[in-house]
Design an enzyme around this catalytic site. Structure first.
Site, PDB file in Angstrom:
ATOM      1  N   ARG A  95       0.829  -1.212   0.000  1.00  0.00           N
ATOM      2  CA  ARG A  95       0.000   0.000   0.000  1.00  0.00           C
ATOM      3  C   ARG A  95       0.866   1.265   0.000  1.00  0.00           C
ATOM      4  NH1 ARG A  95      -5.038  -2.076   3.690  1.00  0.00           N
ATOM      5  NH2 ARG A  95      -6.356  -2.587   1.920  1.00  0.00           N
TER       6      ARG A  95
ATOM      7  N   LYS B 251     -17.076 -16.985   3.667  1.00  0.00           N
ATOM      8  CA  LYS B 251     -18.535 -16.831   3.831  1.00  0.00           C
ATOM      9  C   LYS B 251     -19.266 -16.501   2.553  1.00  0.00           C
ATOM     10  CE  LYS B 251     -19.500 -15.219   8.432  1.00  0.00           C
ATOM     11  NZ  LYS B 251     -19.823 -13.983   9.144  1.00  0.00           N
TER      12      LYS B 251
ATOM     13  N   GLY C 159      -7.691  -7.596  -0.213  1.00  0.00           N
ATOM     14  CA  GLY C 159      -7.787  -8.323   1.046  1.00  0.00           C
ATOM     15  C   GLY C 159      -7.061  -9.658   1.031  1.00  0.00           C
TER      16      GLY C 159
ATOM     17  N   GLY D  46     -12.760  -4.620   0.572  1.00  0.00           N
ATOM     18  CA  GLY D  46     -14.152  -4.205   0.743  1.00  0.00           C
ATOM     19  C   GLY D  46     -14.569  -3.217  -0.328  1.00  0.00           C
TER      20      GLY D  46
HETATM   21  P1  AMP Z   1     -12.841 -14.153   2.953  1.00  0.00           P
HETATM   22  O1  AMP Z   1     -12.391 -13.003   3.818  1.00  0.00           O
HETATM   23  O2  AMP Z   1     -14.295 -14.429   3.015  1.00  0.00           O
HETATM   24  O3  AMP Z   1     -12.285 -14.036   1.549  1.00  0.00           O
HETATM   25  O4  AMP Z   1     -12.198 -15.442   3.609  1.00  0.00           O
HETATM   26  C1  AMP Z   1     -10.839 -15.697   3.632  1.00  0.00           C
HETATM   27  C2  AMP Z   1     -10.576 -16.775   4.639  1.00  0.00           C
HETATM   28  O5  AMP Z   1     -11.292 -17.931   4.285  1.00  0.00           O
HETATM   29  C3  AMP Z   1      -9.120 -17.175   4.690  1.00  0.00           C
HETATM   30  O6  AMP Z   1      -8.565 -16.729   5.890  1.00  0.00           O
HETATM   31  C4  AMP Z   1      -9.160 -18.699   4.599  1.00  0.00           C
HETATM   32  O7  AMP Z   1      -8.351 -19.330   5.565  1.00  0.00           O
HETATM   33  C5  AMP Z   1     -10.613 -19.020   4.853  1.00  0.00           C
HETATM   34  N1  AMP Z   1     -11.004 -20.285   4.231  1.00  0.00           N
HETATM   35  C6  AMP Z   1     -10.866 -20.637   2.949  1.00  0.00           C
HETATM   36  N2  AMP Z   1     -11.268 -21.905   2.746  1.00  0.00           N
HETATM   37  C7  AMP Z   1     -11.682 -22.368   3.946  1.00  0.00           C
HETATM   38  C8  AMP Z   1     -12.210 -23.619   4.404  1.00  0.00           C
HETATM   39  N3  AMP Z   1     -12.379 -24.629   3.554  1.00  0.00           N
HETATM   40  N4  AMP Z   1     -12.543 -23.732   5.698  1.00  0.00           N
HETATM   41  C9  AMP Z   1     -12.373 -22.698   6.544  1.00  0.00           C
HETATM   42  N5  AMP Z   1     -11.869 -21.500   6.182  1.00  0.00           N
HETATM   43  C10 AMP Z   1     -11.529 -21.329   4.901  1.00  0.00           C
END
Ligand code: AMP
Length: 401
Positions: free
Chosen positions: A41, A203, A356, A379
């Protein structure tokens, strides 16, 4: 439809010689024990800073860093950033400890060519997150031109992003925001086909709005990460103890139907790396098929899935990647994410990574320099792509064209 950069001036539109330019940056870098662990950044902010210096502006820089609760949260000080900027610019960076003080006003008249001012973390000032006009007015009193180059913070109506430009006449954007919006607009308007969105991460609920928005624009989705288990379970497949959002099962099922009704594709994992606990590398195994045992959870996509995804990605004309394919922070569960990063890197597509965790994953994979663009704002890039108006951008639309 996005208005892109319509009506927004850029730093190039102003005569800067001798003018006080207040430059809002996103210098919110990750730190550990007072050391910067990723300076992307900072380096991404350099072109606008250098341009302003070369044109003879008197610069006051500002940024937030993390989420400090009080002014005494010194771990959120921008001091290490000031030092790094000083080295990178070969200029003296004067750190003003109180972001809302009159100190810049007193320093500015005698500021030399190789000196710039950096305000301490603007979130040390309560008014920042409250979008305080009073705080903004203090800054406006000593500033001639407002430039926003903090893409990663432009989705927040905070004082140095929103209230400040609302009280200033001369305002515009820097080179980093210009590039971010131009790149993201290329995803929304006339993308090269086929256009594939790779979605992953933890999520589904975080990504619903962007999936909805992209559904009409993309030709296909690739879904991995924990998100995939909600989709697989929605199809009645056994996912064991994998992270699933049970309240989103109906949505996931309908989404698959809607995508298929539009003659578009959605690729889901067909095998996994499964284990008995989220940190249990000893019991990790490749499942060979789509089923996960009752006492296991999926932590990464398997080799067949990597292959399937890679074939689709190599043919793509445009790729938007948001979210890792597994728990890539653990090297034992990183193969899927890095394999997909490699396939994206090797494709001739326009490839854009949505900030991110995805930016961190691209970086960790070693393929970051093969991407067309890695957004500095997670975001902000998602909100922009899902059609939301970014307050920090809207307030800058001053010219009628
Ligand atoms: P996000 O911020 O929604 O993009 O989520 C990113 C996070 O999702 C990372 O820290 C990953 O470790 C987690 N992640 C990815 N795949 C999995 C999984 N199969 N089970 C649990 N966490 C996960």
């Amino acid at each position: 439809m996005s208005n892109g950069l319509k009506g927004i001036k850029t730093v190039r539109d102003f005569e800067l010689e001798g003018k006080v330019v207040f430059l809002r940056l996103d210098l919110n870098v990750p730190m550990e024990g007072g050391k910067i662990t990723d300076e992307n950044r900072i380096t991404a902010s350099l072109p606008t800073i250098k341009y302003c210096m070369e044109k003879g502006a008197k610069l006051v820089l500002a940024s937030h860093l993390g989420r400090p609760k009080t002014k005494d949260d010194k771990e959120f000080s921008l001091e290490p950033v000031a030092k790094r900027l000083q080295d990178l610019l070969g200029a003296e960076v004067i750190l003003v400890e109180e972001p809302d003080s009159d100190a810049p006003k007193h320093l500015l008249p005698s500021l030399k060519k190789n000196q710039i001012i950096l305000l301490e973390n603007v979130r040390f000032e309560e008014g920042e997150t409250k979008d305080s006009v009073e705080f903004a007015q203090k800054i406006a009193n000593y500033s001639d031109i407002y430039i926003n180059d903090a893409f990663g913070a432009s989705h927040r109506a905070h004082a140095t992003i929103h209230a400040l430009p609302s009280v200033m006449k001369d305002k515009g954007i820097g080179f980093l925001i210009e590039k971010e919006i131009t790149m993201l607009d290329s995803l929304l308007q006339n993308p090269k086909r086929p256009y594939i969105a790779v979605m992953g991460g933890a999520k589904v609920s975080d990504k619903i709005a962007v999936i909805e928005r992209l559904m009409d624009v993309v030709d296909g989705f690739i879904v991995g990460g924990a998100m995939a288990y909600t989709f697989l379970k929605a199809q009645g497949l056994p996912v064991g103890k994998s992270l699933v959002e049970n309240d989103k099962l109906k949505y996931a099922k309908e989404m698959i139907e809607r995508i298929e009704a539009r003659n578009k594709t959605i690729l889901l994992p067909v095998d996994h790396v499964a284990t008995k606990g989220i940190t249990d590398t000893a019991n990790a195994r490749v499942t060979n098929d789509v089923a996960i045992a009752e006492d296991e959870l999926g932590v990464d996509i398997g080799p067949k899935s990597i292959k399937n995804f890679s074939v689709a990605l190599r043919e793509a004309g445009t790729i938007f990647w948001n979210g890792p394919m597994g728990i890539f922070e653990n090297p034992a569960f990183a193969k899927g994410t890095f394999g997909v990063a490699q396939a994206i890197a090797e494709s001739d597509a326009v490839k854009i990574v949505g900030g991110g965790d995805s930016a961190a994953a691209a970086e960790a994979s070693g393929f970051a320099d093969k991407m067309t663009h890695i957004s500095t704002g997670g975001g902000a890039s998602l909100e922009y792509l899902q059609g939301d108006k970014l307050p920090g951008l809207e307030i800058l639309r001053t010219r009628v064209r």
